[in-house]
Design an enzyme around this catalytic site. Structure first.
Site, mmCIF file in Angstrom:
data_model
loop_
_atom_site.group_PDB
_atom_site.id
_atom_site.type_symbol
_atom_site.label_atom_id
_atom_site.label_comp_id
_atom_site.label_asym_id
_atom_site.label_seq_id
_atom_site.Cartn_x
_atom_site.Cartn_y
_atom_site.Cartn_z
ATOM 1 N N ASP A 46 71.777 28.016 44.107
ATOM 2 C CA ASP A 46 71.976 28.310 45.526
ATOM 3 C C ASP A 46 73.459 28.200 45.883
ATOM 4 O O ASP A 46 74.079 27.166 45.703
ATOM 5 C CB ASP A 46 71.179 27.285 46.352
ATOM 6 C CG ASP A 46 71.261 27.557 47.849
ATOM 7 O OD1 ASP A 46 70.330 28.189 48.382
ATOM 8 O OD2 ASP A 46 72.256 27.148 48.475
ATOM 9 N N TYR A 51 80.643 28.641 51.010
ATOM 10 C CA TYR A 51 81.010 27.592 50.054
ATOM 11 C C TYR A 51 82.276 27.978 49.266
ATOM 12 O O TYR A 51 82.866 27.146 48.605
ATOM 13 C CB TYR A 51 79.887 27.307 49.046
ATOM 14 C CG TYR A 51 78.544 26.913 49.607
ATOM 15 C CD1 TYR A 51 78.380 26.570 50.946
ATOM 16 C CD2 TYR A 51 77.419 26.875 48.780
ATOM 17 C CE1 TYR A 51 77.134 26.207 51.437
ATOM 18 C CE2 TYR A 51 76.178 26.511 49.267
ATOM 19 C CZ TYR A 51 76.036 26.183 50.600
ATOM 20 O OH TYR A 51 74.791 25.836 51.069
ATOM 21 N N LYS A 76 74.237 33.378 50.758
ATOM 22 C CA LYS A 76 74.076 33.454 52.223
ATOM 23 C C LYS A 76 75.344 34.045 52.819
ATOM 24 O O LYS A 76 76.408 33.935 52.208
ATOM 25 C CB LYS A 76 73.882 32.047 52.814
ATOM 26 C CG LYS A 76 73.068 31.098 51.946
ATOM 27 C CD LYS A 76 72.869 29.737 52.585
ATOM 28 C CE LYS A 76 72.187 28.770 51.634
ATOM 29 N NZ LYS A 76 73.065 28.179 50.607
ATOM 30 N N HIS A 109 72.901 32.695 56.976
ATOM 31 C CA HIS A 109 73.201 31.265 56.828
ATOM 32 C C HIS A 109 72.851 30.455 58.081
ATOM 33 O O HIS A 109 72.265 29.387 57.988
ATOM 34 C CB HIS A 109 74.680 31.077 56.465
ATOM 35 C CG HIS A 109 74.963 29.803 55.728
ATOM 36 N ND1 HIS A 109 75.943 29.693 54.771
ATOM 37 C CD2 HIS A 109 74.383 28.574 55.813
ATOM 38 C CE1 HIS A 109 75.954 28.448 54.304
ATOM 39 N NE2 HIS A 109 75.022 27.756 54.917
#
Ligand code: A2P
Length: 275
Positions: A46, A51, A76, A109
């Site tokens: 994931d 990120y 996401k 997200h």
């Protein structure tokens, strides 16, 4: 090497019940950790645009040598992509960074309901699914009211990923998901260092079964059909977190963990926060 069992999504894709979370790893750390996790038996990985480690995740995937089709890769996208064309561009950027042709599960997200495009964002994912570029439709941090807007537009997401652990069991959200056949995925399944792993109730169960506190909490998730994605940078923790499929907690033990629900445990409010 044991793999996690899988759950079938509405789309037909099969999602492993336990995977690797990658926040807040940077590219280098993600490459090392993802390679290590896949070697240890993880198949669900994931990540997210936010990120900033999709390149490293892709590198780790390639280094592992495990064929792409055996992996389940989730990413996401952020709020600026909440339009049908925007989602396509977000997908293309993520797929490029990851070095993949398709993504198994693409998630919005955060709903950012104030922007008023939380339905359009999901429609963008559905369009990619029609072309085989995405294998399942996901939302993250959607409340039942946000999901209802999506359902009213004729789409039922496969997965909603929410902040969930024994201190935040999210019963109302889960009941709504179950009613619609949406699989619940738990982010921060270990409670983000909130002291959950030191709770006497967790420790007592751990001792009784010869497990670690983290294993008890992860078992609590997966035994109830909740998909958990703990992150760890430590090889021994990666291995232990996946090793939760040979034990069974009793009904009483599962119930005792529900007593840890705490009104003080903060749940990020997705009507207020989002990126
Ligand atoms: P670390 O990466 O140093 O192992 P969550 O996914 O709920 O946000 O939790 C992630 C946090 O829990 C990380 O800080 C991670 O630290 C820690 N963690 C992950 N696995 C374990 C474990 N088996 N035992 C204790 N802490 C863990």
């Amino acid at each position: 090497m044991a793999l996690a069992p899988t759950v079938q999504l509405r789309s037909g894709a099969r999602l492993p019940l336990l995977g690797l979370g990658t926040w807040p790893l940077n590219d280098d750390e993600a490459a090392t950790t993802v390679e290590r996790a896949i070697s240890a038996g993880y198949r669900l990985i994931d990540t997210a645009e936010n990120y900033r480690n999709e390149k490293g995740v892709g590198e780790g995937v390639r280094r592992s040598g495990v064929p792409r089709e055996e992996l389940f890769i989730t990413t996401k996208f952020n709020r600026e992509h909440h339009s049908v064309d925007g989602v396509r561009r977000a997908f293309e950027t993520s797929a490029d960074l990851l070095g993949v042709d398709y993504v198994d599960l693409l998630l919005v997200h955060w709903p950012n309901p104030g922007q008023g495009r939380h339905v359009e964002a999901v429609q963008g994912i559905a369009a990619l699914m029609d072309e085989g570029l995405v294998r399942a439709i996901g939302t993250s941090n959607y409340k039942p009211s946000h999901l209802q807007d999506v359902i009213d537009a004729g789409i039922v997401p496969d997965v909603n990923q929410i902040q969930l652990d024994p201190q935040r069991p999210r019963i109302v959200d889960r009941a709504f998901h179950d009613e619609h056949g949406i699989v619940t995925e738990s982010w921060s399944p270990l409670g983000q260092g909130s002291g959950l792993l030191d709770e006497p109730a967790v420790r007592a169960i751990a001792e009784a079964h010869g497990m670690t506190p983290a294993q008890v909490v992860l078992r609590w998730h997966v035994q109830q059909g909740l998909v958990a994605i703990p992150k760890s940078s430590h090889p021994e923790r990666l291995a232990q977190n996946l090793d939760v499929f040979d034990v069974e907690l009793s009904g009483e033990e599962v119930a005792s963990l529900y007593l840890l629900e705490s009104q003080e445990a903060e749940i990020v409010d997705s009507d207020e926060f989002g990126h």
